[in-house]
Design an enzyme around this catalytic site. Structure first.
Site, PDB file in Angstrom:
ATOM      1  N   GLY A   1       0.848  -1.186   0.000  1.00 41.30           N
ATOM      2  CA  GLY A   1       0.000   0.000   0.000  1.00 41.30           C
ATOM      3  C   GLY A   1       0.885   1.237   0.000  1.00 41.30           C
TER       4      GLY A   1
ATOM      5  CD  GLN B   1       3.186   5.870   2.833  1.00 42.31           C
ATOM      6  OE1 GLN B   1       2.212   5.392   2.268  1.00 42.31           O
ATOM      7  NE2 GLN B   1       4.092   5.118   3.436  1.00 42.31           N
TER       8      GLN B   1
ATOM      9  CB  CYS C   1       5.329   2.414   7.744  1.00 45.92           C
ATOM     10  SG  CYS C   1       4.777   3.923   6.931  1.00 45.92           S
ATOM     11  CG  LEU C   2       6.595   1.258   1.540  1.00 41.50           C
ATOM     12  CD1 LEU C   2       5.810   1.540   0.271  1.00 41.50           C
ATOM     13  CD2 LEU C   2       7.829   0.425   1.240  1.00 41.50           C
TER      14      LEU C   2
ATOM     15  CG  HIS D   1      -0.552   1.341   7.385  1.00 46.40           C
ATOM     16  ND1 HIS D   1       0.365   0.894   8.318  1.00 46.40           N
ATOM     17  CD2 HIS D   1       0.129   2.209   6.592  1.00 46.40           C
ATOM     18  CE1 HIS D   1       1.539   1.482   8.085  1.00 46.40           C
ATOM     19  NE2 HIS D   1       1.420   2.279   7.044  1.00 46.40           N
ATOM     20  CD  GLU D   2      -1.291   2.735   2.811  1.00 50.74           C
ATOM     21  OE1 GLU D   2      -0.863   3.905   2.892  1.00 50.74           O
ATOM     22  OE2 GLU D   2      -0.541   1.750   2.881  1.00 50.74           O
TER      23      GLU D   2
ATOM     24  CG  HIS E   1       0.194   6.787   5.701  1.00 48.82           C
ATOM     25  ND1 HIS E   1       1.300   7.342   6.317  1.00 48.82           N
ATOM     26  CD2 HIS E   1       0.525   5.495   5.456  1.00 48.82           C
ATOM     27  CE1 HIS E   1       2.251   6.427   6.436  1.00 48.82           C
ATOM     28  NE2 HIS E   1       1.808   5.286   5.930  1.00 48.82           N
TER      29      HIS E   1
HETATM   30 ZN    ZN Z   1       2.786   3.487   5.986  1.00 48.87          ZN
END
Ligand code: ZN
Length: 172
Positions: free
Chosen positions: A44, A49, A87-88, A129-130, A133
């Protein structure tokens, strides 16, 4: 086109993302997010991000890429499950987070069509999770037991990118 990810301390990751007035204005951004998510090996990725504070994220679970524009949470199951999230935006950090097992989300697709998606397990996890964000929330904010937070060493980190390891990788 692959976009660079912003640094973990970037202000945009802590801001509430803005509603998108016209989905046609984010067509390129949506396809760039998809390309970036795939290149980074994530399941995702949300617009903040890559430094864009708008309400848009993409997911890639079970080989099905999806675009969510102006998503809202319509329903969440009472049943909650634990999952180790990564998380990226926070490379190498993992931690156990408890979230509803199933959610229903409403959003516009990349072509501006309204849709409602009910998701379980990993896809439900990624969607939540997104959504976080888009509201300036990062997963460690939701880790109740800080003892579950762990930081991968070089070997563990590289093994997550090994061929065949895709299923084990849950950065988002
Ligand atoms: Zn993340």
């Amino acid at each position: 086109m692959q976009l660079p990810l912003v640094q973990a301390n970037a202000a945009v990751l802590r801001e509430t993302a803005k509603q998108i007035k016209d989905p046609a204005t984010v067509t390129d951004l949506a396809s760039d997010l998809l390309a970036t998510m795939v290149a980074e090996g994530g399941v995702g990725l949300a617009a903040p991000q890559v430094g864009r504070g708008v309400r848009l994220f993409v997911t890639n679970v079970a080989g099905q890429p999806l675009v969510f524009i102006n998503p809202t949470l319509a329903k969440a199951s009472k049943e909650e499950i634990w999952w180790e999230e990564g998380c990226l935006s926070l490379p190498r950090l993992l931690g156990q987070v408890k979230r509803p097992k199933q959610v229903t989300v409403r959003a516009l697709s990349e072509t501006g069509q309204r849709r409602e998606i009910t998701a379980d397990d990993l896809l439900a996890r990624v969607i939540q999770h997104e959504l976080d964000h888009l509201n300036g929330i990062l997963f460690p904010d939701r880790v109740e037991d800080l003892g579950t937070l762990r930081y991968l060493n070089d070997e563990e980190w590289q093994s997550r990118f090994a061929i065949g390891a895709e299923a084990a990788k849950t950065e988002m």
